[in-house]
Design a protein around this motif. Structure first.
Motif, PDB file in Angstrom:
ATOM      1  N   UNK A   1       0.803  -1.211   0.000  1.00 53.70           N
ATOM      2  CA  UNK A   1       0.000   0.000   0.000  1.00 53.70           C
ATOM      3  C   UNK A   1       0.832   1.255   0.000  1.00 53.70           C
ATOM      4  N   UNK A   2       1.965   1.215   0.714  1.00 51.57           N
ATOM      5  CA  UNK A   2       2.865   2.361   0.728  1.00 51.57           C
ATOM      6  C   UNK A   2       3.477   2.587  -0.643  1.00 51.57           C
ATOM      7  N   UNK A   3       3.810   1.493  -1.322  1.00 50.43           N
ATOM      8  CA  UNK A   3       4.395   1.620  -2.664  1.00 50.43           C
ATOM      9  C   UNK A   3       3.391   2.212  -3.636  1.00 50.43           C
ATOM     10  N   UNK A   4       2.118   1.895  -3.444  1.00 51.56           N
ATOM     11  CA  UNK A   4       1.090   2.437  -4.330  1.00 51.56           C
ATOM     12  C   UNK A   4       0.972   3.945  -4.207  1.00 51.56           C
ATOM     13  N   UNK A   5       1.511   4.523  -3.143  1.00 54.88           N
ATOM     14  CA  UNK A   5       1.585   5.981  -3.014  1.00 54.88           C
ATOM     15  C   UNK A   5       2.921   6.505  -3.524  1.00 54.88           C
ATOM     16  N   UNK A   6       4.012   5.863  -3.129  1.00 53.64           N
ATOM     17  CA  UNK A   6       5.344   6.328  -3.520  1.00 53.64           C
ATOM     18  C   UNK A   6       5.541   6.231  -5.028  1.00 53.64           C
ATOM     19  N   UNK A   7       5.101   5.135  -5.626  1.00 54.83           N
ATOM     20  CA  UNK A   7       5.316   4.906  -7.059  1.00 54.83           C
ATOM     21  C   UNK A   7       4.635   5.975  -7.926  1.00 54.83           C
ATOM     22  N   UNK A   8       3.334   6.246  -7.753  1.00 56.45           N
ATOM     23  CA  UNK A   8       2.724   7.273  -8.620  1.00 56.45           C
ATOM     24  C   UNK A   8       3.262   8.677  -8.359  1.00 56.45           C
ATOM     25  N   UNK A   9       3.622   8.975  -7.117  1.00 54.66           N
ATOM     26  CA  UNK A   9       4.203  10.288  -6.837  1.00 54.66           C
ATOM     27  C   UNK A   9       5.523  10.464  -7.578  1.00 54.66           C
ATOM     28  N   UNK A  10       6.354   9.419  -7.558  1.00 54.12           N
ATOM     29  CA  UNK A  10       7.643   9.484  -8.250  1.00 54.12           C
ATOM     30  C   UNK A  10       7.448   9.581  -9.757  1.00 54.12           C
ATOM     31  N   UNK A  11       6.515   8.801 -10.301  1.00 53.66           N
ATOM     32  CA  UNK A  11       6.252   8.845 -11.742  1.00 53.66           C
ATOM     33  C   UNK A  11       5.727  10.214 -12.156  1.00 53.66           C
ATOM     34  N   UNK A  12       4.829  10.789 -11.338  1.00 51.23           N
ATOM     35  CA  UNK A  12       4.284  12.112 -11.647  1.00 51.23           C
ATOM     36  C   UNK A  12       5.383  13.166 -11.625  1.00 51.23           C
ATOM     37  N   UNK A  13       6.278  13.082 -10.636  1.00 53.36           N
ATOM     38  CA  UNK A  13       7.388  14.033 -10.561  1.00 53.36           C
ATOM     39  C   UNK A  13       8.324  13.873 -11.755  1.00 53.36           C
ATOM     40  N   UNK A  14       8.561  12.626 -12.161  1.00 53.79           N
ATOM     41  CA  UNK A  14       9.441  12.378 -13.306  1.00 53.79           C
ATOM     42  C   UNK A  14       8.825  12.917 -14.596  1.00 53.79           C
ATOM     43  N   UNK A  15       7.531  12.729 -14.759  1.00 52.31           N
ATOM     44  CA  UNK A  15       6.845  13.247 -15.955  1.00 52.31           C
ATOM     45  C   UNK A  15       6.905  14.769 -15.987  1.00 52.31           C
ATOM     46  N   UNK A  16       6.664  15.389 -14.830  1.00 57.42           N
ATOM     47  CA  UNK A  16       6.753  16.849 -14.754  1.00 57.42           C
ATOM     48  C   UNK A  16       8.168  17.316 -15.093  1.00 57.42           C
ATOM     49  N   UNK A  17       9.167  16.589 -14.593  1.00 59.76           N
ATOM     50  CA  UNK A  17      10.547  16.940 -14.897  1.00 59.76           C
ATOM     51  C   UNK A  17      10.862  16.809 -16.376  1.00 59.76           C
TER      52      UNK A  17
ATOM     53  N   UNK B   1      18.480  18.769 -14.649  1.00 60.14           N
ATOM     54  CA  UNK B   1      17.184  18.186 -14.314  1.00 60.14           C
ATOM     55  C   UNK B   1      17.036  16.774 -14.873  1.00 60.14           C
ATOM     56  N   UNK B   2      17.450  16.545 -16.111  1.00 61.22           N
ATOM     57  CA  UNK B   2      17.287  15.230 -16.730  1.00 61.22           C
ATOM     58  C   UNK B   2      18.106  14.179 -15.998  1.00 61.22           C
ATOM     59  N   UNK B   3      19.226  14.581 -15.405  1.00 61.28           N
ATOM     60  CA  UNK B   3      20.061  13.641 -14.655  1.00 61.28           C
ATOM     61  C   UNK B   3      19.320  13.102 -13.433  1.00 61.28           C
ATOM     62  N   UNK B   4      18.638  13.992 -12.717  1.00 63.22           N
ATOM     63  CA  UNK B   4      17.951  13.562 -11.501  1.00 63.22           C
ATOM     64  C   UNK B   4      16.649  12.833 -11.835  1.00 63.22           C
ATOM     65  N   UNK B   5      16.006  13.202 -12.940  1.00 62.15           N
ATOM     66  CA  UNK B   5      14.813  12.464 -13.369  1.00 62.15           C
ATOM     67  C   UNK B   5      15.184  11.012 -13.669  1.00 62.15           C
ATOM     68  N   UNK B   6      16.252  10.831 -14.423  1.00 60.80           N
ATOM     69  CA  UNK B   6      16.705   9.474 -14.740  1.00 60.80           C
ATOM     70  C   UNK B   6      17.115   8.729 -13.480  1.00 60.80           C
ATOM     71  N   UNK B   7      17.805   9.415 -12.590  1.00 60.19           N
ATOM     72  CA  UNK B   7      18.232   8.779 -11.350  1.00 60.19           C
ATOM     73  C   UNK B   7      17.072   8.337 -10.489  1.00 60.19           C
ATOM     74  N   UNK B   8      16.032   9.154 -10.430  1.00 64.94           N
ATOM     75  CA  UNK B   8      14.867   8.803  -9.602  1.00 64.94           C
ATOM     76  C   UNK B   8      14.181   7.544 -10.102  1.00 64.94           C
ATOM     77  N   UNK B   9      13.973   7.454 -11.394  1.00 63.12           N
ATOM     78  CA  UNK B   9      13.300   6.286 -11.956  1.00 63.12           C
ATOM     79  C   UNK B   9      14.189   5.047 -11.872  1.00 63.12           C
ATOM     80  N   UNK B  10      15.471   5.228 -12.087  1.00 60.28           N
ATOM     81  CA  UNK B  10      16.392   4.101 -12.013  1.00 60.28           C
ATOM     82  C   UNK B  10      16.429   3.522 -10.602  1.00 60.28           C
TER      83      UNK B  10
END
Length: 214
Positions: free
Chosen positions: A5-21, A176-185
């Protein structure tokens, strides 16, 4: 034990931040984020972002692993160590072998802008992509999210991760692209490692409590 359940919150938040980035990356001139932060600064934010960058370095990054060992057991701590190790290896391969020509902000602006240097942050010039600090913190915070029991924990872990990622831009270490890639990786490696630990029989046996003697 995992808390999906915690991942279901962390995962979409990270994906949304990456898309915004990514949207900002393709719509703004390269280096815009570097100049913005470099022109909007103060002593307080300097120390705040230095602190968050240190969270992804030894010895601070070891503290959550020790807490996992203390409160969740050896398997949870081992999972975090394995995930961080895999992340570090892959980041170094990407930096040194595949994207070795990726330059950092100091070199990118060397002949066009005078950047304000921040205390204790020596300038780096190459091996910019992806951000290892960002990958490491997102990897660790994803693992913590999977092990946490409190509902608000995943959001707190996400905020810590984002602030660490932003610190790498603020401190002139990455684009910015460096940290976006790092977050998803980092997040994806942590999820993959968790999948392995949840399905390998030997590791699953370690999680079983010992039977009481008859």
């Amino acid at each position: 034990m995992n808390n999906r359940g915690q991942l279901y919150l962390f995962f979409p938040l990270t994906c949304a931040a990456a898309i915004a980035g990514l949207i900002l990356h393709v719509t703004l001139p390269k280096g815009f984020e570097i100049l913005y932060f470099n022109h909007h600064h103060n002593i307080f934010s300097d120390y705040i972002f230095i602190f968050f960058t240190r969270l992804a370095e030894m010895p601070l990054i070891a503290l959550p692993v020790l807490l996992l060992l203390r409160f969740k057991g050896i398997t949870a701590a081992l999972e975090a160590v394995v995930a961080l190790t895999i992340t570090s290896i892959i980041v170094q391969i990407l930096k040194k072998a595949i994207f070795e020509e990726a330059i950092r902000p100091h070199l990118f602006f060397a002949y066009t802008q005078t950047l304000r240097l921040i205390n204790d942050m020596p300038p780096l010039f190459r091996h910019s992509f992806p951000s290892g600090h960002t990958a490491g913190i997102f990897c660790l915070m994803t693992t913590l999210s999977l092990k946490a029991s409190r509902k608000e924990s995943a959001f707190i872990f996400f905020i810590f991760s984002v602030l660490t990622a932003l610190s790498r831009i603020y401190l002139l270490q990455h684009f910015l692209i460096d940290v976006v890639a790092g977050s998803m990786l980092g997040m994806c490696i942590a999820m993959f490692t968790n999948y392995l630990f949840s399905n390998i029989k030997i590791i699953k046996k370690l999680e079983r409590p010992a039977q009481e003697p008859a």
